[in-house]
Design a protein around this motif. Structure first.
Motif, PDB file in Angstrom:
ATOM      1  N   LEU A  98      15.462 101.105  19.276  1.00  0.00           N
ATOM      2  CA  LEU A  98      15.200 101.088  17.841  1.00  0.00           C
ATOM      3  C   LEU A  98      15.779  99.826  17.218  1.00  0.00           C
ATOM      4  N   SER A  99      17.023  99.526  17.513  1.00  0.00           N
ATOM      5  CA  SER A  99      17.651  98.317  16.990  1.00  0.00           C
ATOM      6  C   SER A  99      17.030  97.066  17.588  1.00  0.00           C
ATOM      7  N   TYR A 100      16.792  97.097  18.889  1.00  0.00           N
ATOM      8  CA  TYR A 100      16.222  95.927  19.548  1.00  0.00           C
ATOM      9  C   TYR A 100      14.821  95.619  19.015  1.00  0.00           C
ATOM     10  N   GLY A 101      14.040  96.638  18.735  1.00  0.00           N
ATOM     11  CA  GLY A 101      12.693  96.431  18.210  1.00  0.00           C
ATOM     12  C   GLY A 101      12.701  95.703  16.883  1.00  0.00           C
ATOM     13  N   VAL A 102      13.662  96.020  16.032  1.00  0.00           N
ATOM     14  CA  VAL A 102      13.767  95.352  14.735  1.00  0.00           C
ATOM     15  C   VAL A 102      14.310  93.939  14.900  1.00  0.00           C
ATOM     16  N   LEU A 103      15.337  93.788  15.720  1.00  0.00           N
ATOM     17  CA  LEU A 103      15.988  92.482  15.854  1.00  0.00           C
ATOM     18  C   LEU A 103      15.190  91.480  16.683  1.00  0.00           C
ATOM     19  N   SER A 104      14.255  91.929  17.494  1.00  0.00           N
ATOM     20  CA  SER A 104      13.507  91.007  18.347  1.00  0.00           C
ATOM     21  C   SER A 104      12.195  90.544  17.721  1.00  0.00           C
ATOM     22  N   ALA A 105      11.867  91.027  16.537  1.00  0.00           N
ATOM     23  CA  ALA A 105      10.613  90.634  15.888  1.00  0.00           C
ATOM     24  C   ALA A 105      10.730  89.234  15.293  1.00  0.00           C
ATOM     25  N   SER A 106       9.685  88.457  15.454  1.00  0.00           N
ATOM     26  CA  SER A 106       9.654  87.089  14.947  1.00  0.00           C
ATOM     27  C   SER A 106       9.336  87.091  13.453  1.00  0.00           C
ATOM     28  N   TRP A 107      10.030  86.252  12.690  1.00  0.00           N
ATOM     29  CA  TRP A 107       9.768  86.093  11.263  1.00  0.00           C
ATOM     30  C   TRP A 107       8.828  84.910  11.021  1.00  0.00           C
ATOM     31  N   GLU A 108       8.411  84.238  12.061  1.00  0.00           N
ATOM     32  CA  GLU A 108       7.500  83.100  11.937  1.00  0.00           C
ATOM     33  C   GLU A 108       6.062  83.605  11.907  1.00  0.00           C
ATOM     34  N   LYS A 109       5.121  82.685  11.680  1.00  0.00           N
ATOM     35  CA  LYS A 109       3.713  83.077  11.646  1.00  0.00           C
ATOM     36  C   LYS A 109       3.220  83.555  13.005  1.00  0.00           C
ATOM     37  N   ASN A 110       3.710  82.897  14.073  1.00  0.00           N
ATOM     38  CA  ASN A 110       3.284  83.320  15.413  1.00  0.00           C
ATOM     39  C   ASN A 110       4.055  84.569  15.840  1.00  0.00           C
ATOM     40  N   ASN A 111       3.504  85.290  16.772  1.00  0.00           N
ATOM     41  CA  ASN A 111       4.100  86.559  17.203  1.00  0.00           C
ATOM     42  C   ASN A 111       5.357  86.406  18.028  1.00  0.00           C
ATOM     43  N   GLY A 112       5.566  85.272  18.640  1.00  0.00           N
ATOM     44  CA  GLY A 112       6.714  85.112  19.523  1.00  0.00           C
ATOM     45  C   GLY A 112       6.375  85.600  20.920  1.00  0.00           C
ATOM     46  N   SER A 113       7.387  85.662  21.766  1.00  0.00           N
ATOM     47  CA  SER A 113       7.159  86.063  23.148  1.00  0.00           C
ATOM     48  C   SER A 113       7.033  87.582  23.277  1.00  0.00           C
ATOM     49  N   LEU A 114       6.732  88.032  24.476  1.00  0.00           N
ATOM     50  CA  LEU A 114       6.525  89.454  24.721  1.00  0.00           C
ATOM     51  C   LEU A 114       7.791  90.274  24.465  1.00  0.00           C
TER      52      LEU A 114
END
Length: 139
Positions: A98-114
């Motif tokens: 739950l915490s990791y899902g929130v903290l690993s999300a990219s705030w940039e326009k691109n999605n970021g890595s997997l």
């Protein structure tokens, strides 16, 4: 006798006394709200939370089913404590997800890595700065 309180970061700013929300900018259209978390980022967070929490939670429930099947068919004799520890492990993993899902999300326009490992450190720094700013504004 109005009680003045500070608005929370995600609350929209209220209009000054005597002005309605729509008349703040001079037009009759409603004023645009400033979002604390942009919608694409929130959707990205929700997807990651669903995956990193959902899969371990399903595995936690699967431990009970697998243990039941193995016991009733006589394939293995599993102690109840082993079943409880196994399912508990997966449920705790889901809680961490739950915490990791929130903290690993990219705030940039691109999605970021997997996995989003490169986004954890900047997001932790943002969170610390936000907490620090809230503490300073209270004192």
């Amino acid at each position: 006798m109005t009680d003045q309180r500070q608005s929370l970061p995600f609350e929209p700013k209220s209009a000054p006394k005597g002005q309605s929300q729509g008349s703040r900018k001079g037009g009759s259209a409603p004023a645009q709200r400033q979002e604390a978390i942009p919608k694409p980022v929130a959707n990205r967070m929700a997807r990651r939370v669903a995956i990193f929490t959902g899969l371990p939670s399903l595995a936690g429930m699967g431990v009970f089913v697998l243990s039941y099947v193995l016991m009733t068919r006589g394939i293995a004799d599993i102690a109840p404590g082993v079943t409880l520890a196994g399912s508990g492990f997966f449920f705790l993993l889901g809680l961490a997800g739950l915490s990791y899902g929130v903290l690993s999300a990219s705030w940039e326009k691109n999605n970021g890595s997997l996995l989003g490992l490169e986004n954890v450190k900047p997001n932790l720094q943002r969170m610390r700065e936000s907490i620090r700013a809230q503490k300073e504004s209270k004192s």
